[in-house]
Design a protein around this motif. Structure first.
Motif, PDB file in Angstrom:
ATOM      1  N   UNK A   1      57.227 -75.995 -24.118  1.00  0.00           N
ATOM      2  CA  UNK A   1      56.145 -75.432 -23.769  1.00  0.00           C
ATOM      3  C   UNK A   1      55.131 -76.273 -22.925  1.00  0.00           C
ATOM      4  N   UNK A   2      54.943 -77.553 -23.340  1.00  0.00           N
ATOM      5  CA  UNK A   2      54.093 -78.507 -22.618  1.00  0.00           C
ATOM      6  C   UNK A   2      54.642 -78.395 -21.202  1.00  0.00           C
TER       7      UNK A   2
ATOM      8  N   UNK B   1      43.903 -66.967 -25.398  1.00  0.00           N
ATOM      9  CA  UNK B   1      42.609 -66.928 -24.454  1.00  0.00           C
ATOM     10  C   UNK B   1      41.821 -68.097 -24.960  1.00  0.00           C
ATOM     11  N   UNK B   2      41.625 -68.453 -26.282  1.00  0.00           N
ATOM     12  CA  UNK B   2      40.912 -69.481 -26.699  1.00  0.00           C
ATOM     13  C   UNK B   2      41.601 -70.836 -26.260  1.00  0.00           C
ATOM     14  N   UNK B   3      42.780 -70.933 -26.362  1.00  0.00           N
ATOM     15  CA  UNK B   3      43.527 -72.209 -25.802  1.00  0.00           C
ATOM     16  C   UNK B   3      43.321 -72.592 -24.342  1.00  0.00           C
ATOM     17  N   UNK B   4      43.264 -71.470 -23.608  1.00  0.00           N
ATOM     18  CA  UNK B   4      43.014 -71.589 -22.210  1.00  0.00           C
ATOM     19  C   UNK B   4      41.564 -71.619 -21.735  1.00  0.00           C
TER      20      UNK B   4
ATOM     21  N   UNK C   1      55.649 -70.705 -35.059  1.00  0.00           N
ATOM     22  CA  UNK C   1      56.374 -71.322 -33.921  1.00  0.00           C
ATOM     23  C   UNK C   1      56.247 -70.759 -32.589  1.00  0.00           C
ATOM     24  N   UNK C   2      56.074 -69.338 -32.524  1.00  0.00           N
ATOM     25  CA  UNK C   2      55.867 -68.689 -31.395  1.00  0.00           C
ATOM     26  C   UNK C   2      54.429 -68.912 -31.185  1.00  0.00           C
ATOM     27  N   UNK C   3      53.499 -68.886 -32.121  1.00  0.00           N
ATOM     28  CA  UNK C   3      52.298 -69.113 -31.657  1.00  0.00           C
ATOM     29  C   UNK C   3      51.909 -70.406 -31.119  1.00  0.00           C
ATOM     30  N   UNK C   4      52.518 -71.445 -31.500  1.00  0.00           N
ATOM     31  CA  UNK C   4      52.297 -72.850 -31.062  1.00  0.00           C
ATOM     32  C   UNK C   4      52.679 -72.824 -29.840  1.00  0.00           C
TER      33      UNK C   4
ATOM     34  N   UNK D   1      50.147 -73.994 -26.782  1.00  0.00           N
ATOM     35  CA  UNK D   1      50.213 -75.297 -26.376  1.00  0.00           C
ATOM     36  C   UNK D   1      50.608 -75.152 -24.881  1.00  0.00           C
ATOM     37  N   UNK D   2      51.079 -74.145 -24.494  1.00  0.00           N
ATOM     38  CA  UNK D   2      51.240 -74.027 -22.915  1.00  0.00           C
ATOM     39  C   UNK D   2      50.054 -73.803 -22.214  1.00  0.00           C
TER      40      UNK D   2
END
Length: 400
Positions: free
Chosen positions: A259-260, A14-17, A80-83, A87-88
């Motif tokens: 993911x990018x 949510x923060x990344x979005x 790794x999963x959180x990244x 990043x998505x």
């Protein structure tokens, strides 16, 4: 198949979005038109992202590969999963700006993958770029010619690296070089070379098709002396094992690049669906695929392709967190996601006609940005070759 985001990562996503929506999207066009200008707006995000990464030291770089096997009942949802989840979302905002975030460099993955605890303490806080590609060595990483000769307690590096993402801005560069070219790929090691080290010089910044907010540098190393402690991983040359140690970097970074691609493709598809919905065009999920109008069929196929790329990406990252060898799966995710992002962004620009082709929308920018995601960290062809080797149990010398 439906997979939920682990509860502990939902706040991060949510923060990344929110960052992507409130910060990256609004300045996306600005820095696309001002190639090589540093996005100063990103500085304020650095500390926030450090906190979001759960101590991993890097968002783009992913976390350390978990080598603890555990039992079949133990499931680890780690860095790794959180990244890839975070990043998505960031790349839904802008890929080039995501690559420009301080301390989020691809070189951090090289450090995280093979550095020992002492090296992690020393280099984990740095913004690290990764320097592999050379003028005569592109997708074949084993063909690099940069050398690192031991001289007492130091190594002396000579060579040239090109297409170094964040090569000018980063605090350090992780350089791949050979201890002894006569021994082939087994002698290739990675070294941390900090910015300002004598003999290291940024000689050129590239002008590119896409991701223009990210600087891409050519760097030369002329008798560049670094301490032996800057060699990542095992300094011994193991001819039998090859250069598996440095190649482990890709097991971390390929899901990251996937993911990018997933984030970028999702941005293009969602915007296209919004524009079409405003014109009264919305796909139905009833009936067979080939009973739908052509445009609806295109949208449904893109949705399916994007979801398959997303799931492959999550699996590759999850395997890394759980100590499972993921070389094949990392390449599968990278190949699928890179190809899918290219196809979706171009198709969306086509479907939206004039709005998709002009600067009125970000669709044309996303189409340009997507191409690099199918190239760096190994081209489509290289990924397919790696997958074939793993499936057939062939070595690189047996299947070229």
């Amino acid at each position: 198949m439906y997979l939920e985001t682990p509860r502990k990562f939902r706040g991060l996503v949510n923060q990344a979005n929110q960052v992507a929506r409130a910060v990256l999207r609004p300045i996306s066009r600005k820095y696309d038109s001002r190639e090589h200008d540093y996005p100063v707006e990103l500085d304020m995000l650095a500390s926030l992202l450090d906190a979001m990464n759960d101590g991993a030291g890097s968002g783009t770089g992913a976390g350390r590969l978990n080598t603890a096997k555990g039992d079949s009942q133990t499931v680890v949802n780690g860095s790794n999963l959180s990244t890839v989840l975070g990043l998505t979302e960031l790349c839904w905002g802008d890929v080039g700006l995501s690559l420009s975030l301080p301390r989020q460099g691809l070189g951090n993955a090289a450090i995280a993958a093979v550095a020992d605890d002492e090296q992690m303490k020393k280099f984990g806080h740095l913004w690290a770029a990764m320097a592999i590609t050379e003028p005569q060595a592109g997708s074949d990483s084993a063909a690099i010619r940069a050398t690192a000769k031991q001289d007492g307690d130091d190594y002396i590096i000579n060579g040239e690296k090109i297409y170094v993402t964040s090569g000018e801005r980063a605090d350090a560069v992780v350089v791949w070089a050979s201890l002894d070219p006569s021994l082939g790929r087994a002698a290739i090691k990675s070294f941390v070379v900090e910015k300002g080290t004598p003999g290291m010089e940024v000689v050129r910044l590239e002008k590119k098709l896409g991701i223009k907010a990210s600087d891409t540098a050519a760097i030369t190393f002329t008798n560049c002396r670094v301490p032996a402690s800057h060699l990542l991983g095992n300094p011994n040359i193991d001819v039998q094992r090859g250069f598996g140690g440095v190649m482990q970097t890709f097991d971390n970074t390929r899901p990251v690049v996937a993911a990018m691609a997933v984030g970028l493709a999702r941005a293009a598809l969602e915007r296209t669906q919004e524009l079409l919905k405003a014109q009264g065009i919305e796909p139905s999920y009833k009936g067979g695929l080939y009973q739908r109008p052509a445009l609806e069929k295109e949208l449904l196929v893109m949705e399916a392709e994007l979801e398959s790329a997303r799931l492959l990406t999550l699996r590759a990252a999850w395997m890394a967190d759980n100590g499972q060898p993921n070389s094949k799966e990392a390449s599968m995710a990278k190949a699928k996601a890179g190809r899918t992002a290219n196809a979706i962004t171009l198709k969306c620009a086509e479907i939206c006609t004039v709005r998709g082709y002009t600067e009125d929308e970000l669709l044309e920018k996303w189409a340009r940005d997507s191409k690099i995601l199918d190239i760096f960290e190994g081209t489509q062809q290289i990924q397919q070759l790696i997958i074939a080797r793993r499936l057939l149990n062939k070595s690189s010398s047996e299947l070229k």
